[in-house]
Design a protein around this motif. Structure first.
Motif, mmCIF file in Angstrom:
data_model
loop_
_atom_site.group_PDB
_atom_site.id
_atom_site.type_symbol
_atom_site.label_atom_id
_atom_site.label_comp_id
_atom_site.label_asym_id
_atom_site.label_seq_id
_atom_site.Cartn_x
_atom_site.Cartn_y
_atom_site.Cartn_z
ATOM 1 N N THR A 1 46.893 12.689 -3.130
ATOM 2 C CA THR A 1 48.183 12.009 -3.226
ATOM 3 C C THR A 1 48.321 10.945 -2.135
ATOM 4 O O THR A 1 48.877 9.882 -2.384
ATOM 5 C CB THR A 1 49.346 13.004 -3.140
ATOM 6 O OG1 THR A 1 49.205 13.808 -1.966
ATOM 7 C CG2 THR A 1 49.398 13.887 -4.355
ATOM 8 N N GLY B 1 54.916 9.329 -4.241
ATOM 9 C CA GLY B 1 53.730 9.970 -3.692
ATOM 10 C C GLY B 1 54.049 11.063 -2.704
ATOM 11 O O GLY B 1 53.436 12.123 -2.717
ATOM 12 N N GLY C 1 53.237 14.812 -3.628
ATOM 13 C CA GLY C 1 52.343 15.496 -2.699
ATOM 14 C C GLY C 1 52.952 16.763 -2.144
ATOM 15 O O GLY C 1 52.281 17.797 -2.053
ATOM 16 N N SER D 1 52.997 19.403 -4.974
ATOM 17 C CA SER D 1 51.676 19.951 -5.265
ATOM 18 C C SER D 1 51.160 20.830 -4.126
ATOM 19 O O SER D 1 50.538 21.865 -4.378
ATOM 20 C CB SER D 1 50.688 18.839 -5.588
ATOM 21 O OG SER D 1 50.562 17.962 -4.501
#
Length: 103
Positions: free
Chosen positions: A49, A82, A86, A89
């Motif tokens: 990411t 992003g 990120g 995730s």
């Protein structure tokens, strides 16, 4: 040791030995770390990411001076996306790791 080939005779031998050693190291880590897939997921969630969504627009904003206001807003939006993607995730991967290691 006199009969061993020298680097001058086989110039690519050093590269082959280095690559072979790296492959063996990778295999050793993969066999030694339990749930290696989760470890790779964590590294991928964190690093990919940053490399795909955060760093390119940051570099564009830093090094390109002739961006329009719309382009700057798009770049900042991609950075925010992003960072959020990120974080999500990484959190999901950490939860999967906690569940896997608690069993």
């Amino acid at each position: 040791f006199k009969n061993l080939p020298s680097w001058k005779v086989y110039p690519r031998l050093k590269n082959v030995i280095t690559r072979f050693s790296l492959v063996l190291l990778t295999v050793g880590v993969a066999l030694g770390v339990p749930n290696f897939g989760l470890f790779l997921n964590f590294i991928g969630a964190f690093a990919c990411t940053i490399l795909a969504f955060i760093l390119p627009p940051v570099f564009c904003l830093k090094y390109l001076d002739n961006l329009s206001l719309t382009e700057v807003k798009i770049m900042k939006g991609v950075i925010i996306f992003g960072v959020v993607a990120g974080m999500v995730s990484v959190i999901v991967t950490l939860k999967e790791m906690v569940v896997a290691f608690s069993e």
